[in-house]
Design a protein around this motif. Structure first.
Motif, PDB file in Angstrom:
ATOM      1  N   MET A   1      49.445  22.879 -23.275  1.00 15.68           N
ATOM      2  CA  MET A   1      48.499  22.434 -22.262  1.00 15.68           C
ATOM      3  C   MET A   1      48.360  23.495 -21.181  1.00 15.68           C
ATOM      4  O   MET A   1      49.349  24.074 -20.740  1.00 15.68           O
ATOM      5  N   VAL A   2      47.126  23.755 -20.751  1.00 14.64           N
ATOM      6  CA  VAL A   2      46.865  24.772 -19.726  1.00 14.64           C
ATOM      7  C   VAL A   2      47.510  24.363 -18.405  1.00 14.64           C
ATOM      8  O   VAL A   2      47.366  23.228 -17.946  1.00 14.64           O
ATOM      9  N   GLY A   3      48.225  25.301 -17.785  1.00 18.49           N
ATOM     10  CA  GLY A   3      48.783  25.059 -16.464  1.00 18.49           C
ATOM     11  C   GLY A   3      47.717  25.265 -15.397  1.00 18.49           C
ATOM     12  O   GLY A   3      46.830  26.113 -15.551  1.00 18.49           O
ATOM     13  N   ILE A   4      47.797  24.498 -14.317  1.00 20.77           N
ATOM     14  CA  ILE A   4      46.799  24.584 -13.247  1.00 20.77           C
ATOM     15  C   ILE A   4      47.499  24.848 -11.921  1.00 20.77           C
ATOM     16  O   ILE A   4      48.414  24.111 -11.527  1.00 20.77           O
ATOM     17  N   VAL A   5      47.047  25.894 -11.221  1.00 23.71           N
ATOM     18  CA  VAL A   5      47.511  26.198  -9.869  1.00 23.71           C
ATOM     19  C   VAL A   5      46.360  25.919  -8.907  1.00 23.71           C
ATOM     20  O   VAL A   5      45.288  26.504  -9.027  1.00 23.71           O
ATOM     21  N   ILE A   6      46.588  25.014  -7.977  1.00 27.36           N
ATOM     22  CA  ILE A   6      45.603  24.692  -6.934  1.00 27.36           C
ATOM     23  C   ILE A   6      46.047  25.414  -5.670  1.00 27.36           C
ATOM     24  O   ILE A   6      47.175  25.208  -5.198  1.00 27.36           O
ATOM     25  N   ALA A   7      45.213  26.262  -5.113  1.00 28.69           N
ATOM     26  CA  ALA A   7      45.621  27.060  -3.956  1.00 28.69           C
ATOM     27  C   ALA A   7      44.570  26.998  -2.858  1.00 28.69           C
ATOM     28  O   ALA A   7      43.369  27.012  -3.130  1.00 28.69           O
ATOM     29  N   SER A   8      45.045  26.950  -1.607  1.00 31.09           N
ATOM     30  CA  SER A   8      44.111  26.810  -0.484  1.00 31.09           C
ATOM     31  C   SER A   8      44.713  27.335   0.804  1.00 31.09           C
ATOM     32  O   SER A   8      45.920  27.565   0.913  1.00 31.09           O
ATOM     33  N   ASP A  58      54.812  26.730 -22.697  1.00 30.76           N
ATOM     34  CA  ASP A  58      53.460  26.771 -23.253  1.00 30.76           C
ATOM     35  C   ASP A  58      52.405  26.838 -22.154  1.00 30.76           C
ATOM     36  O   ASP A  58      51.391  27.532 -22.304  1.00 30.76           O
ATOM     37  N   SER A  59      52.632  26.135 -21.045  1.00 32.68           N
ATOM     38  CA  SER A  59      51.634  26.105 -19.969  1.00 32.68           C
ATOM     39  C   SER A  59      51.620  27.401 -19.170  1.00 32.68           C
ATOM     40  O   SER A  59      50.645  27.669 -18.456  1.00 32.68           O
ATOM     41  N   ARG A  60      52.665  28.189 -19.265  1.00 34.40           N
ATOM     42  CA  ARG A  60      52.654  29.505 -18.608  1.00 34.40           C
ATOM     43  C   ARG A  60      51.801  30.503 -19.369  1.00 34.40           C
ATOM     44  O   ARG A  60      51.407  31.530 -18.831  1.00 34.40           O
ATOM     45  N   LYS A  61      51.506  30.192 -20.643  1.00 33.61           N
ATOM     46  CA  LYS A  61      50.719  31.129 -21.453  1.00 33.61           C
ATOM     47  C   LYS A  61      49.235  31.085 -21.109  1.00 33.61           C
ATOM     48  O   LYS A  61      48.506  32.046 -21.367  1.00 33.61           O
ATOM     49  N   GLU A  62      48.768  29.943 -20.601  1.00 32.73           N
ATOM     50  CA  GLU A  62      47.365  29.794 -20.208  1.00 32.73           C
ATOM     51  C   GLU A  62      47.340  29.143 -18.834  1.00 32.73           C
ATOM     52  O   GLU A  62      47.805  28.012 -18.656  1.00 32.73           O
ATOM     53  N   VAL A  63      46.780  29.829 -17.829  1.00 36.66           N
ATOM     54  CA  VAL A  63      46.823  29.342 -16.448  1.00 36.66           C
ATOM     55  C   VAL A  63      45.431  29.382 -15.839  1.00 36.66           C
ATOM     56  O   VAL A  63      44.708  30.383 -15.943  1.00 36.66           O
ATOM     57  N   ALA A 103      38.849  19.196 -14.683  1.00 35.41           N
ATOM     58  CA  ALA A 103      39.841  20.119 -15.236  1.00 35.41           C
ATOM     59  C   ALA A 103      40.970  19.346 -15.909  1.00 35.41           C
ATOM     60  O   ALA A 103      41.432  19.708 -17.003  1.00 35.41           O
ATOM     61  N   TYR A 104      41.413  18.270 -15.269  1.00 32.05           N
ATOM     62  CA  TYR A 104      42.451  17.436 -15.876  1.00 32.05           C
ATOM     63  C   TYR A 104      41.980  16.871 -17.211  1.00 32.05           C
ATOM     64  O   TYR A 104      42.716  16.872 -18.202  1.00 32.05           O
ATOM     65  N   ALA A 105      40.762  16.349 -17.215  1.00 34.59           N
ATOM     66  CA  ALA A 105      40.232  15.753 -18.444  1.00 34.59           C
ATOM     67  C   ALA A 105      40.042  16.810 -19.526  1.00 34.59           C
ATOM     68  O   ALA A 105      40.339  16.567 -20.705  1.00 34.59           O
ATOM     69  N   SER A 106      39.556  17.978 -19.138  1.00 36.34           N
ATOM     70  CA  SER A 106      39.244  19.023 -20.114  1.00 36.34           C
ATOM     71  C   SER A 106      40.483  19.567 -20.807  1.00 36.34           C
ATOM     72  O   SER A 106      40.448  19.925 -21.991  1.00 36.34           O
ATOM     73  N   ARG A 107      41.582  19.630 -20.069  1.00 31.40           N
ATOM     74  CA  ARG A 107      42.754  20.255 -20.702  1.00 31.40           C
ATOM     75  C   ARG A 107      43.427  19.351 -21.720  1.00 31.40           C
ATOM     76  O   ARG A 107      44.374  19.759 -22.395  1.00 31.40           O
ATOM     77  N   LEU A 108      42.939  18.108 -21.858  1.00 32.96           N
ATOM     78  CA  LEU A 108      43.438  17.243 -22.925  1.00 32.96           C
ATOM     79  C   LEU A 108      42.997  17.748 -24.293  1.00 32.96           C
ATOM     80  O   LEU A 108      43.647  17.474 -25.309  1.00 32.96           O
ATOM     81  N   THR A 109      41.865  18.469 -24.321  1.00 35.72           N
ATOM     82  CA  THR A 109      41.350  18.984 -25.592  1.00 35.72           C
ATOM     83  C   THR A 109      41.205  20.507 -25.600  1.00 35.72           C
ATOM     84  O   THR A 109      41.393  21.135 -26.636  1.00 35.72           O
ATOM     85  N   ALA A 110      40.874  21.098 -24.465  1.00 35.94           N
ATOM     86  CA  ALA A 110      40.680  22.551 -24.403  1.00 35.94           C
ATOM     87  C   ALA A 110      42.027  23.267 -24.486  1.00 35.94           C
ATOM     88  O   ALA A 110      43.020  22.821 -23.902  1.00 35.94           O
ATOM     89  N   THR A 112      42.378  26.750 -23.832  1.00 36.33           N
ATOM     90  CA  THR A 112      42.480  27.956 -23.009  1.00 36.33           C
ATOM     91  C   THR A 112      41.931  27.724 -21.618  1.00 36.33           C
ATOM     92  O   THR A 112      41.082  26.856 -21.394  1.00 36.33           O
ATOM     93  N   SER A 113      42.398  28.545 -20.686  1.00 33.57           N
ATOM     94  CA  SER A 113      41.906  28.484 -19.309  1.00 33.57           C
ATOM     95  C   SER A 113      40.435  28.865 -19.234  1.00 33.57           C
ATOM     96  O   SER A 113      39.683  28.328 -18.414  1.00 33.57           O
ATOM     97  N   HIS A 114      40.001  29.777 -20.106  1.00 32.12           N
ATOM     98  CA  HIS A 114      38.604  30.202 -20.102  1.00 32.12           C
ATOM     99  C   HIS A 114      37.678  29.052 -20.494  1.00 32.12           C
ATOM    100  O   HIS A 114      36.600  28.886 -19.920  1.00 32.12           O
ATOM    101  N   GLU A 115      38.079  28.257 -21.487  1.00 27.69           N
ATOM    102  CA  GLU A 115      37.271  27.108 -21.910  1.00 27.69           C
ATOM    103  C   GLU A 115      37.083  26.130 -20.759  1.00 27.69           C
ATOM    104  O   GLU A 115      35.977  25.653 -20.508  1.00 27.69           O
ATOM    105  N   ILE A 116      38.173  25.826 -20.060  1.00 27.79           N
ATOM    106  CA  ILE A 116      38.103  24.853 -18.973  1.00 27.79           C
ATOM    107  C   ILE A 116      37.267  25.397 -17.825  1.00 27.79           C
ATOM    108  O   ILE A 116      36.424  24.697 -17.262  1.00 27.79           O
ATOM    109  N   ALA A 117      37.487  26.667 -17.474  1.00 26.08           N
ATOM    110  CA  ALA A 117      36.743  27.269 -16.363  1.00 26.08           C
ATOM    111  C   ALA A 117      35.241  27.215 -16.611  1.00 26.08           C
ATOM    112  O   ALA A 117      34.455  26.888 -15.707  1.00 26.08           O
ATOM    113  N   ALA A 118      34.823  27.514 -17.830  1.00 26.28           N
ATOM    114  CA  ALA A 118      33.394  27.499 -18.152  1.00 26.28           C
ATOM    115  C   ALA A 118      32.828  26.088 -18.095  1.00 26.28           C
ATOM    116  O   ALA A 118      31.674  25.882 -17.708  1.00 26.28           O
TER     117      ALA A 118
END
Length: 336
Positions: A1-8, A58-63, A103-110, A112-118
């Motif tokens: 599963m793609v890892g997500i970093v939220i930064a602000s 696994d989540s460190r491989k796609e962020v 993004a949460y919903a997309s990473r259930l099936t996507a 890569t990070s690129h797929e979700i970003a697009a």
């Protein structure tokens, strides 16, 4: 599963992560990073790296980085990390809640990070809307039309001619989810459940709401993009369950009270399972957990449904684990 970093800048990232959890449930391999006024770029870079290091292997491989502002310090430091891992990382700025939930919903099936970003960019733009709608520039409408980033919703399946007698033992439509929720159509339903169930239509079933024009208007406007919401009285649902024009439809049904569900079931609507989302507290009711409150009439209605073969699924959002409804009632000291 793609890892997500939220930064602000400041604690916005922590706040929006909490909001996302309220709507979509707690998420693994998601970290919020705050850039505070007393910190420098090196501090921020370390926070980002620590966030990634906290993920499963696994989540460190796609962020995926979700950032508040393009060009700000959270973006600049995330971009420095991205430049070293362009094939496995992606950045999206302009963070808002629809973007995060998608993004949460997309990473259930996507994968890569690129797929979700697009994918999430359209949902983020569609989440920016104006009332009164007349203030929305015609060439910047968020409606699903030729000017929108969102694809137009798929048309409802064409009606199928079927003998109404075929619906003696089943509904004409498919029930993707039947939910008991005193808040009816709100964020958890419009996002987490709608994305999980993928209904063709959301139906609020309530005599009280159907005769209240203001509540009807608020509910229909809260429908997620591409899905129409309707408010109908209970007798109308009973009629629809036997109407062949609704063959091929997949409904998300929302009930305000267990008594309304009883009326529908006793009227012939087949509800094999009822999701219990929330039952608001009021005088005379007993809290059985932090979102469910019942009185004797509610318990009787729920027992009646159980006796008629209805199973219960006690979850606020799809990511939650199911609870035993009657065990909660008994633990609260009520008779079943």
């Amino acid at each position: 599963m793609v890892g997500i970093v939220i930064a602000s800048h400041g604690d916005f990232a922590k706040g929006i992560k909490q909001s996302g959890s309220m709507i979509f449930g707690e998420q693994k391999n998601v970290e919020a990073v705050s850039f505070m006024p007393n910190e420098g770029p090196e501090d921020l870079r370390k926070h980002l790296e620590d966030a990634i290091a906290s993920f499963d292997e696994d989540s460190r491989k796609e962020v995926l980085f979700l950032i508040d502002l393009w060009g700000g310090s959270p973006f600049n430091q995330s971009n420095a990390i991205f430049e070293e891992h362009q094939d496995t990382m992606a950045i999206v700025t302009g963070l808002n809640l629809p973007m995060l939930i998608e993004a949460y919903a997309s990473r259930l099936t996507a994968k890569t990070s690129h797929e979700i970003a697009a994918h999430i960019l359209g949902e983020a733009k569609a989440g920016v809307r104006i009332k009164p709608e007349s203030l929305t520039p015609k060439n910047n409408s968020n409606n699903t039309n030729e000017n929108s980033e969102q694809p137009a919703p798929k048309p409802a399946p064409a009606p199928v001619k079927v003998d109404p007698s075929a619906f003696k033992d089943r509904n004409s439509f498919e029930i993707g989810l039947a939910r008991l929720d005193s808040r009816l159509l709100h964020g958890q339903v419009a996002t987490a459940w709608a994305k999980s169930i993928k209904p063709t239509r959301i139906i609020v079933v309530s005599d009280a709401v159907a005769h209240n024009d203001l509540r009807k208007s608020l509910i229909t406007e809260a429908a997620p993009s591409g899905i129409k919401a309707n408010v109908i009285p209970i007798n109308k649902l009973i009629e629809i369950a036997k109407d062949s024009r609704f063959v091929g439809q997949r409904f998300l049904l929302l009930f305000e009270t267990p008594q309304d569900v009883v009326k529908a079931v006793d009227g012939g609507v087949k509800i094999p399972e009822l999701n219990i989302g929330s039952m608001a507290h009021s005088e005379g009711k007993t809290m059985i957990n932090n979102v469910l409150s019942v009185d004797e009439n509610d318990v009787e209605a729920l027992k009646h449904l159980s006796d008629n073969g209805v199973k219960f699924d006690v979850r606020k959002v799809p990511a939650d684990s199911d609870k035993d409804l009657f065990a909660l009632i008994i633990k609260a000291g009520l008779n079943v």
